[in-house]
Design a protein around this motif. Structure first.
Motif, PDB file in Angstrom:
ATOM      1  N   GLN A   1      14.548  23.067  14.212  1.00 10.24           N
ATOM      2  CA  GLN A   1      13.998  21.713  14.071  1.00 10.24           C
ATOM      3  C   GLN A   1      12.963  21.387  15.147  1.00 10.24           C
ATOM      4  O   GLN A   1      11.987  20.690  14.889  1.00 10.24           O
ATOM      5  CB  GLN A   1      15.129  20.677  14.112  1.00 10.24           C
ATOM      6  CG  GLN A   1      16.111  20.793  12.965  1.00 10.24           C
ATOM      7  CD  GLN A   1      15.478  20.444  11.632  1.00 10.24           C
ATOM      8  OE1 GLN A   1      14.709  19.506  11.536  1.00 10.24           O
ATOM      9  NE2 GLN A   1      15.795  21.214  10.611  1.00 10.24           N
TER      10      GLN A   1
ATOM     11  N   TRP B   1      10.656  23.123  16.401  1.00 13.58           N
ATOM     12  CA  TRP B   1       9.306  23.649  16.174  1.00 13.58           C
ATOM     13  C   TRP B   1       8.381  22.535  15.662  1.00 13.58           C
ATOM     14  O   TRP B   1       7.228  22.445  16.070  1.00 13.58           O
ATOM     15  CB  TRP B   1       9.333  24.797  15.175  1.00 13.58           C
ATOM     16  CG  TRP B   1       9.565  26.158  15.772  1.00 13.58           C
ATOM     17  CD1 TRP B   1      10.378  26.470  16.825  1.00 13.58           C
ATOM     18  CD2 TRP B   1       8.987  27.379  15.328  1.00 13.58           C
ATOM     19  NE1 TRP B   1      10.347  27.820  17.049  1.00 13.58           N
ATOM     20  CE2 TRP B   1       9.508  28.413  16.146  1.00 13.58           C
ATOM     21  CE3 TRP B   1       8.107  27.717  14.314  1.00 13.58           C
ATOM     22  CZ2 TRP B   1       9.148  29.745  15.981  1.00 13.58           C
ATOM     23  CZ3 TRP B   1       7.759  29.055  14.146  1.00 13.58           C
ATOM     24  CH2 TRP B   1       8.273  30.048  14.979  1.00 13.58           C
ATOM     25  N   ALA B   2       8.872  21.700  14.767  1.00 14.53           N
ATOM     26  CA  ALA B   2       8.052  20.594  14.240  1.00 14.53           C
ATOM     27  C   ALA B   2       7.672  19.658  15.383  1.00 14.53           C
ATOM     28  O   ALA B   2       6.519  19.219  15.480  1.00 14.53           O
ATOM     29  CB  ALA B   2       8.791  19.846  13.147  1.00 14.53           C
ATOM     30  N   LYS B   3       8.604  19.362  16.271  1.00 12.08           N
ATOM     31  CA  LYS B   3       8.320  18.518  17.434  1.00 12.08           C
ATOM     32  C   LYS B   3       7.257  19.168  18.317  1.00 12.08           C
ATOM     33  O   LYS B   3       6.352  18.503  18.818  1.00 12.08           O
ATOM     34  CB  LYS B   3       9.617  18.277  18.216  1.00 12.08           C
ATOM     35  CG  LYS B   3       9.454  17.649  19.576  1.00 12.08           C
ATOM     36  CD  LYS B   3       9.343  16.153  19.514  1.00 12.08           C
ATOM     37  CE  LYS B   3       9.413  15.524  20.888  1.00 12.08           C
ATOM     38  NZ  LYS B   3       8.129  15.161  21.446  1.00 12.08           N
TER      39      LYS B   3
ATOM     40  N   VAL C   1       3.906  18.589  16.639  1.00  8.71           N
ATOM     41  CA  VAL C   1       3.523  17.176  16.752  1.00  8.71           C
ATOM     42  C   VAL C   1       3.005  16.907  18.166  1.00  8.71           C
ATOM     43  O   VAL C   1       1.981  16.237  18.345  1.00  8.71           O
ATOM     44  CB  VAL C   1       4.706  16.244  16.397  1.00  8.71           C
ATOM     45  CG1 VAL C   1       4.424  14.807  16.813  1.00  8.71           C
ATOM     46  CG2 VAL C   1       5.010  16.328  14.907  1.00  8.71           C
TER      47      VAL C   1
ATOM     48  N   ILE D   1      -0.462  25.979  11.210  1.00  7.05           N
ATOM     49  CA  ILE D   1       0.742  25.549  10.495  1.00  7.05           C
ATOM     50  C   ILE D   1       0.677  25.977   9.028  1.00  7.05           C
ATOM     51  O   ILE D   1       1.690  26.390   8.451  1.00  7.05           O
ATOM     52  CB  ILE D   1       0.955  24.031  10.638  1.00  7.05           C
ATOM     53  CG1 ILE D   1       1.350  23.722  12.085  1.00  7.05           C
ATOM     54  CG2 ILE D   1       2.025  23.522   9.670  1.00  7.05           C
ATOM     55  CD1 ILE D   1       1.354  22.264  12.430  1.00  7.05           C
TER      56      ILE D   1
ATOM     57  N   GLN E   1       3.595  27.935   7.004  1.00 10.10           N
ATOM     58  CA  GLN E   1       4.286  26.835   6.327  1.00 10.10           C
ATOM     59  C   GLN E   1       5.642  27.245   5.747  1.00 10.10           C
ATOM     60  O   GLN E   1       6.509  26.402   5.549  1.00 10.10           O
ATOM     61  CB  GLN E   1       3.389  26.208   5.269  1.00 10.10           C
ATOM     62  CG  GLN E   1       2.986  27.099   4.129  1.00 10.10           C
ATOM     63  CD  GLN E   1       2.061  26.380   3.181  1.00 10.10           C
ATOM     64  OE1 GLN E   1       2.318  25.242   2.819  1.00 10.10           O
ATOM     65  NE2 GLN E   1       0.998  27.046   2.783  1.00 10.10           N
TER      66      GLN E   1
ATOM     67  N   PHE F   1       8.930  25.878   7.417  1.00  7.19           N
ATOM     68  CA  PHE F   1       9.387  24.496   7.360  1.00  7.19           C
ATOM     69  C   PHE F   1       9.792  24.092   5.949  1.00  7.19           C
ATOM     70  O   PHE F   1       9.189  24.526   4.975  1.00  7.19           O
ATOM     71  CB  PHE F   1       8.270  23.551   7.835  1.00  7.19           C
ATOM     72  CG  PHE F   1       7.792  23.849   9.222  1.00  7.19           C
ATOM     73  CD1 PHE F   1       8.533  23.459  10.329  1.00  7.19           C
ATOM     74  CD2 PHE F   1       6.605  24.541   9.427  1.00  7.19           C
ATOM     75  CE1 PHE F   1       8.092  23.752  11.607  1.00  7.19           C
ATOM     76  CE2 PHE F   1       6.160  24.830  10.705  1.00  7.19           C
ATOM     77  CZ  PHE F   1       6.904  24.442  11.797  1.00  7.19           C
TER      78      PHE F   1
ATOM     79  N   LYS G   1       9.759  18.486   6.462  1.00  9.25           N
ATOM     80  CA  LYS G   1       9.130  18.733   7.763  1.00  9.25           C
ATOM     81  C   LYS G   1       7.622  18.916   7.603  1.00  9.25           C
ATOM     82  O   LYS G   1       6.846  18.449   8.431  1.00  9.25           O
ATOM     83  CB  LYS G   1       9.725  19.968   8.452  1.00  9.25           C
ATOM     84  CG  LYS G   1      11.052  19.710   9.095  1.00  9.25           C
ATOM     85  CD  LYS G   1      10.908  18.784  10.276  1.00  9.25           C
ATOM     86  CE  LYS G   1      12.264  18.439  10.824  1.00  9.25           C
ATOM     87  NZ  LYS G   1      12.242  17.278  11.689  1.00  9.25           N
ATOM     88  N   LEU G   2       7.206  19.593   6.544  1.00  8.75           N
ATOM     89  CA  LEU G   2       5.775  19.758   6.298  1.00  8.75           C
ATOM     90  C   LEU G   2       5.105  18.401   6.089  1.00  8.75           C
ATOM     91  O   LEU G   2       4.006  18.150   6.598  1.00  8.75           O
ATOM     92  CB  LEU G   2       5.530  20.662   5.094  1.00  8.75           C
ATOM     93  CG  LEU G   2       5.690  22.153   5.340  1.00  8.75           C
ATOM     94  CD1 LEU G   2       5.597  22.930   4.033  1.00  8.75           C
ATOM     95  CD2 LEU G   2       4.661  22.659   6.334  1.00  8.75           C
TER      96      LEU G   2
ATOM     97  N   GLU H   1       6.176  15.539   7.284  1.00 11.10           N
ATOM     98  CA  GLU H   1       6.199  14.896   8.598  1.00 11.10           C
ATOM     99  C   GLU H   1       5.035  15.409   9.468  1.00 11.10           C
ATOM    100  O   GLU H   1       4.350  14.620  10.125  1.00 11.10           O
ATOM    101  CB  GLU H   1       7.538  15.218   9.271  1.00 11.10           C
ATOM    102  CG  GLU H   1       7.816  14.526  10.564  1.00 11.10           C
ATOM    103  CD  GLU H   1       9.175  14.929  11.123  1.00 11.10           C
ATOM    104  OE1 GLU H   1       9.206  15.365  12.295  1.00 11.10           O
ATOM    105  OE2 GLU H   1      10.185  14.823  10.395  1.00 11.10           O
ATOM    106  N   LEU H   2       4.795  16.714   9.442  1.00 14.62           N
ATOM    107  CA  LEU H   2       3.686  17.291  10.187  1.00 14.62           C
ATOM    108  C   LEU H   2       2.344  16.804   9.647  1.00 14.62           C
ATOM    109  O   LEU H   2       1.435  16.483  10.413  1.00 14.62           O
ATOM    110  CB  LEU H   2       3.757  18.823  10.149  1.00 14.62           C
ATOM    111  CG  LEU H   2       4.868  19.450  10.985  1.00 14.62           C
ATOM    112  CD1 LEU H   2       5.054  20.911  10.627  1.00 14.62           C
ATOM    113  CD2 LEU H   2       4.569  19.295  12.464  1.00 14.62           C
TER     114      LEU H   2
END
Length: 168
Positions: A108, A110-112, A115, A134, A138, A141, A145-146, A148-149
């Motif tokens: 999880q 990784w998304a942070k 960002v 990304i 892809q 995720f 999450k995608l 959100e990114l």
């Protein structure tokens, strides 16, 4: 999450990453202090040293002494892009690391990480480079999450365009 409208400042500091092996692991190019901060939920100031050995990364910090797999680190800009071999190493790690219903996907945080990189982008070109990276990974995720990114990217793009406009 709204980004601040203060100008982005480039921070240059001495790296705490030390290579201890004559043979450099292929994923060593992705080892960053920012990722370590997210993995262990510590600040950069709390990291004393990051030693890159042949097969593992040793992190020594305030109240911290841990070994980390190279496959735990997300890709970054400025180095050779991820390869098919890197994808295989990540997926193998995720399969071992996570619960069965989430296998073959990045942790999880990784998304942070991405960002945070969006927020630190100094230009729209750099922001677009992060998005291209990304898009290359892809598979790491889930669709949420995608999304959100993608939302974070659009938000930072708007902030960057406002900063350019206010500079005139």
């Amino acid at each position: 999450m709204l980004s601040s409208l203060k100008p982005k400042v480039l921070v240059i500091r001495e790296s705490k990453i030390v290579h201890k092996s004559a043979i450099v692991h292929p994923l060593a190019r992705f080892v960053t202090e920012e990722a370590i901060c997210l993995i262990f939920q510590i600040s950069i100031e709390d990291i004393y040293t990051v030693e890159c050995w042949r097969y593992m990364v040793y992190v020594h910090g305030k109240g911290l002494s841990k070994f980390v797999s190279y496959a735990d680190f997300p890709p970054i800009l400025g180095v050779k892009p991820p390869t098919q071999s890197d994808f295989i190493k990540w997926r193998r790690r995720w399969r071992k690391q996570h619960e069965p219903h989430r296998h073959k996907q990045a942790p999880q945080w990784w998304a942070k990480f991405f960002v945070d990189e969006f927020c630190q982008a100094h230009s729209e070109a750099m922001l677009n480079s992060w998005v291209e990276l990304i898009e290359l990974i892809q598979f790491a995720f889930n669709p949420e999450k995608l999304k959100e990114l993608q939302n974070s990217y659009h938000q930072e793009k708007l902030v960057l365009s406002r900063e350019v406009f206010t500079d005139f």
